[in-house]
Scaffold this motif. Structure first.
Motif, PDB file in Angstrom:
ATOM      1  N   ILE A  72      32.426  20.912  -2.849  1.00  0.00           N
ATOM      2  CA  ILE A  72      31.655  21.687  -3.842  1.00  0.00           C
ATOM      3  C   ILE A  72      32.232  23.091  -3.961  1.00  0.00           C
ATOM      4  O   ILE A  72      32.402  23.625  -5.063  1.00  0.00           O
ATOM      5  CB  ILE A  72      30.170  21.719  -3.440  1.00  0.00           C
ATOM      6  N   PHE A  76      33.797  24.763  -7.423  1.00  0.00           N
ATOM      7  CA  PHE A  76      33.415  26.058  -7.974  1.00  0.00           C
ATOM      8  C   PHE A  76      34.580  27.027  -7.946  1.00  0.00           C
ATOM      9  O   PHE A  76      34.700  27.902  -8.803  1.00  0.00           O
ATOM     10  CB  PHE A  76      32.218  26.636  -7.212  1.00  0.00           C
ATOM     11  N   LEU A  79      36.502  26.380 -10.991  1.00  0.00           N
ATOM     12  CA  LEU A  79      35.793  26.933 -12.155  1.00  0.00           C
ATOM     13  C   LEU A  79      36.005  28.427 -12.263  1.00  0.00           C
ATOM     14  O   LEU A  79      36.331  28.953 -13.328  1.00  0.00           O
ATOM     15  CB  LEU A  79      34.298  26.609 -12.017  1.00  0.00           C
ATOM     16  N   ARG A  80      35.862  29.131 -11.125  1.00  0.00           N
ATOM     17  CA  ARG A  80      36.013  30.584 -11.144  1.00  0.00           C
ATOM     18  C   ARG A  80      37.447  30.972 -11.476  1.00  0.00           C
ATOM     19  O   ARG A  80      37.702  31.934 -12.192  1.00  0.00           O
ATOM     20  CB  ARG A  80      35.615  31.176  -9.794  1.00  0.00           C
TER      21      ARG A  80
ATOM     22  N   SER B  21      24.984  22.171   1.056  1.00  0.00           N
ATOM     23  CA  SER B  21      25.795  22.036  -0.148  1.00  0.00           C
ATOM     24  C   SER B  21      26.420  23.345  -0.546  1.00  0.00           C
ATOM     25  O   SER B  21      26.843  23.507  -1.673  1.00  0.00           O
ATOM     26  CB  SER B  21      24.916  21.551  -1.293  1.00  0.00           C
ATOM     27  N   LEU B  26      26.898  30.641  -2.813  1.00  0.00           N
ATOM     28  CA  LEU B  26      27.283  30.778  -4.211  1.00  0.00           C
ATOM     29  C   LEU B  26      26.477  31.885  -4.859  1.00  0.00           C
ATOM     30  O   LEU B  26      25.390  32.227  -4.403  1.00  0.00           O
ATOM     31  CB  LEU B  26      27.021  29.466  -4.964  1.00  0.00           C
ATOM     32  N   TRP B  29      24.104  32.622 -10.545  1.00  0.00           N
ATOM     33  CA  TRP B  29      24.314  31.820 -11.737  1.00  0.00           C
ATOM     34  C   TRP B  29      25.001  30.508 -11.380  1.00  0.00           C
ATOM     35  O   TRP B  29      24.698  29.451 -11.943  1.00  0.00           O
ATOM     36  CB  TRP B  29      25.116  32.589 -12.793  1.00  0.00           C
ATOM     37  N   GLU B  30      25.891  30.523 -10.364  1.00  0.00           N
ATOM     38  CA  GLU B  30      26.514  29.274  -9.925  1.00  0.00           C
ATOM     39  C   GLU B  30      25.477  28.343  -9.325  1.00  0.00           C
ATOM     40  O   GLU B  30      25.513  27.120  -9.524  1.00  0.00           O
ATOM     41  CB  GLU B  30      27.591  29.558  -8.882  1.00  0.00           C
ATOM     42  N   PHE B  34      24.623  24.671 -10.590  1.00  0.00           N
ATOM     43  CA  PHE B  34      24.744  23.511  -9.721  1.00  0.00           C
ATOM     44  C   PHE B  34      23.431  22.753  -9.647  1.00  0.00           C
ATOM     45  O   PHE B  34      23.396  21.508  -9.734  1.00  0.00           O
ATOM     46  CB  PHE B  34      25.185  23.972  -8.330  1.00  0.00           C
TER      47      PHE B  34
END
Lengths: 552, 76
Positions: A72, A76, A79-80, B21, B26, B29-30, B34
């Motif tokens: 995960i 991300f 994505l970033r 997770s 994070l 907004w992430e 998610f």
């Protein structure tokens, strides 16, 4: 860097090895983990310690969740990176200049990706500045980040009296101690802090000679030489000992300084699995039988590089077997006692005393003064002709500034304290207190159900956390409770085995350890860290039912 | 009191989900993105199960009963 022997608890591992190794140590006989080496040099060496080491494997769901968490994070991260690349988000990381955009990319490999996207999010747990001596308690500067750890600012407040479970302060000698530091102050006033020269030129002081004689006496060897920096001791001196045409057999988990020194030397390097004597023996046999790669000439020298205590695993080297192997195949042994000097053995003389081995059996002793002596620098010790050779040919002696005099005096006074030369038994008490604290801490953690790696006598205690989210949460929560710990993740450890590493110190009192253990218990329940299968039950029975008899 | 305990238990469960997770590290907004994606997938799974599982079970039951019925008619 695989997990060695996963799932096994080696009780008396010497016994297990004997079963598999078919007379490799034909002069040893084992009996329930008791090894007796045959008569050598007219002395009977009896090693009667059972090595209790464990590297328990985690349950399957933990590994699945760990990889899922990293997955995960990676998604991300992509994505970033996409957002940063297309300019939707401001890029705070290092980026090439516009003119260099068509060059070979600098920041696209995995290390940089990991650093930008995974490490940066939890970066506030590392590089935390402290503002006092690293004793059993220390003060930490409070810092906050406004933009998710890209920049930090100090609020000006100081977090006082944080319990120190991270500093390598095994004997508690790194604390500010006004009474004992009088000699260091005098030397500072007499010699000044700087040396301004190398050993070959004007940098050899009488303090260095005094220190080297003391180190040789402490270790029980003929001579020793000291250097200003521990890392440089390894990396600058291994090239002086071996060169092209020599073979280096180094443990796969050796420290970077040892690896760097081996690579700089130009010798052929082969690694053997961590503490695995069969693997080492196979490599030695192949080396002796087949010789150098193309010409099949004999190797000029075979050098085995091991460490006393490995700093990420807490495991202790299986020294008696390695010495038997080195005698049989006529190799040399170099042992890096950075963590084990001062902390292992009944009087703190290191791993040879721990196993009861004569100090003359190991060819090169290396150690640092950073950990147990509260100073800086390293030493190399062994026979007199070896040390005389190093005085002439070591890179460190020719080019590096020698050790600073107040630091040399600090090492002298610490060593005298440990050896008992100042007339008291305070040093010996510290060594014994360290052993007691280590055993207590490890036993309590094991009872609570955490997975702990390493030998039960090593004062480095790695506690496995596995998941990256838990690593961050663990360090932050413990800092809130005013306990400072060091957490380690990739790349210092394998990707899936992030851990928290505790360094037990002789200066920790029972109350401090109990405070820490209580906090760890709470953390273990909050974050679900108690993965071990050998967990004792929560409510131990107070009496044995079967032997309970009713009295009429 | 029981409601308090239940709420605490659920917030502890949510915290575990966040840690495992990596939602805990994070940015907000992430995190919402998610959670939204995960809830959407979960809702789709639940909807599909609700719509299709009864029909599939009924069809499977009919299929197997027809085979057994075929056998019984043969054996007669």
């Amino acid at each position: 860097m695989a997990n060695p022997g996963g799932g096994t608890v080696c009780n008396g591992s010497l016994h297990n090895h004997k079963k598999q190794s078919n007379g490799s140590q034909s002069r040893n006989c084992t009996k329930n983990g008791i090894v007796k080496e045959a008569q050598q040099n007219g002395k009977l060496h009896v090693y009667d310690k059972r090595i209790v080491e464990s590297f328990e494997e985690a349950p399957l769901h933990v590994m699945v969740f760990t990889y899922m968490g990293y997955g995960i994070g990676t998604l991300f991260g992509y994505l970033r990176d996409f957002l940063r690349n297309w300019g939707i988000e401001k890029c705070n990381a290092a980026v090439e200049r516009d003119e260099q955009k068509d060059f070979v990319p600098l920041y696209q490999d995995f290390e940089n990706f990991y650093k930008r996207n995974l490490y940066m999010r939890i970066r506030d747990n590392w590089n935390r500045p402290i503002c006092s001596a690293p004793g059993p308690r220390f003060d930490m500067m409070e810092r906050v980040s406004d933009d998710y750890n890209w920049t930090f600012r100090f609020t000006g407040r100081i977090i006082k009296d944080v319990i120190n479970m991270g500093s390598y302060n095994f004997l508690g000698l790194a604390a500010k101690d006004n009474e004992y530091l009088m000699t260091v102050k005098d030397v500072l006033e007499k010699y000044g802090p700087g040396v301004a020269s190398t050993r070959h030129e004007m940098g050899t002081l009488d303090k260095h000679k005094e220190l080297e004689d003391l180190v040789a006496k402490f270790l029980g060897v003929e001579a020793a030489m000291v250097f200003g920096m521990g890392f440089a001791t390894n990396s600058m001196n291994i090239p002086a000992l071996v060169g092209k045409g020599c073979l280096i057999l180094s443990d796969e988990l050796n420290h970077t300084s040892v690896v760097l020194g081996a690579r700089l030397s130009g010798a052929t390097i082969r690694t053997f699995k961590h503490n695995n004597i069969q693997n080492l023996e196979k490599l030695l046999r192949d080396a002796v039988i087949y010789g150098q790669p193309r010409t099949h000439r004999a190797w000029k020298k075979i050098l085995i590089l091991v460490e006393g205590i490995y700093s990420m695993e807490g495991s202790i080297v299986h020294l008696p077997q390695i010495i038997a192997l080195k005698k049989k195949y006529k190799a040399y042994l170099y042992i890096d006692e950075a963590h084990s000097i001062g902390s292992l053995g009944p009087t703190g003389r290191g791993v040879t005393e721990f196993f009861g081995i004569d100090p003359g059996e190991v060819d090169v002793y290396m150690g640092t003064f950073t950990k147990s002596f509260g100073a800086a620098g390293g030493y190399l010790a062994g026979r007199k002709d070896l040390v005389d050779y190093l005085r002439a040919y070591s890179h460190s002696a020719v080019y590096a500034t020698s050790m600073s005099p107040p630091i040399a005096e600090q090492i002298i006074r610490s060593m005298k304290l440990i050896m008992g030369l100042d007339g008291t038994t305070k040093g010996l008490q510290r060594v014994q207190q360290l052993a007691k604290n280590t055993r207590y801490f490890r036993q309590r953690l094991r009872e609570m159900g955490f997975i702990i790696y390493g030998n039960e006598n090593s004062s480095i205690v790695p506690l496995l956390l596995y998941m990256p989210g838990k690593v961050a949460a663990f360090a932050r929560h413990l800092l809130e409770k005013k306990i400072g710990v060091v957490v380690v993740g990739f790349p210092a450890t394998p990707l899936a085995e992030a851990r928290a590493r505790f360094c037990v110190s002789a200066a920790h009192t029972r109350e401090m350890l109990d405070t820490v253990l209580e906090a760890l218990d709470e953390m273990g329940d909050l974050l679900q860290l108690k993965y071990s299968r050998h967990r004792k039950s929560v409510h131990p029975k107070l009496y044995n039912e079967t032997s309970f008899e009713l009295k009429d | 009191m029981d409601l308090q305990r239940v709420k605490e238990y659920f917030s502890w469960l949510y915290y575990q989900y966040q840690i495992i997770s990596c939602c805990a590290v994070l940015e907000p907004w992430e995190r919402s993105m998610f959670n939204t994606i995960l809830l959407t997938i979960f809702a789709m799974v639940v909807y599909t199960a609700y719509v299709f599982i009864p029909i599939h079970i009924r069809l499977a039951w009919e299929f197997f009963s027809k085979i057994c019925g075929y056998h019984s008619t043969i054996s007669n």
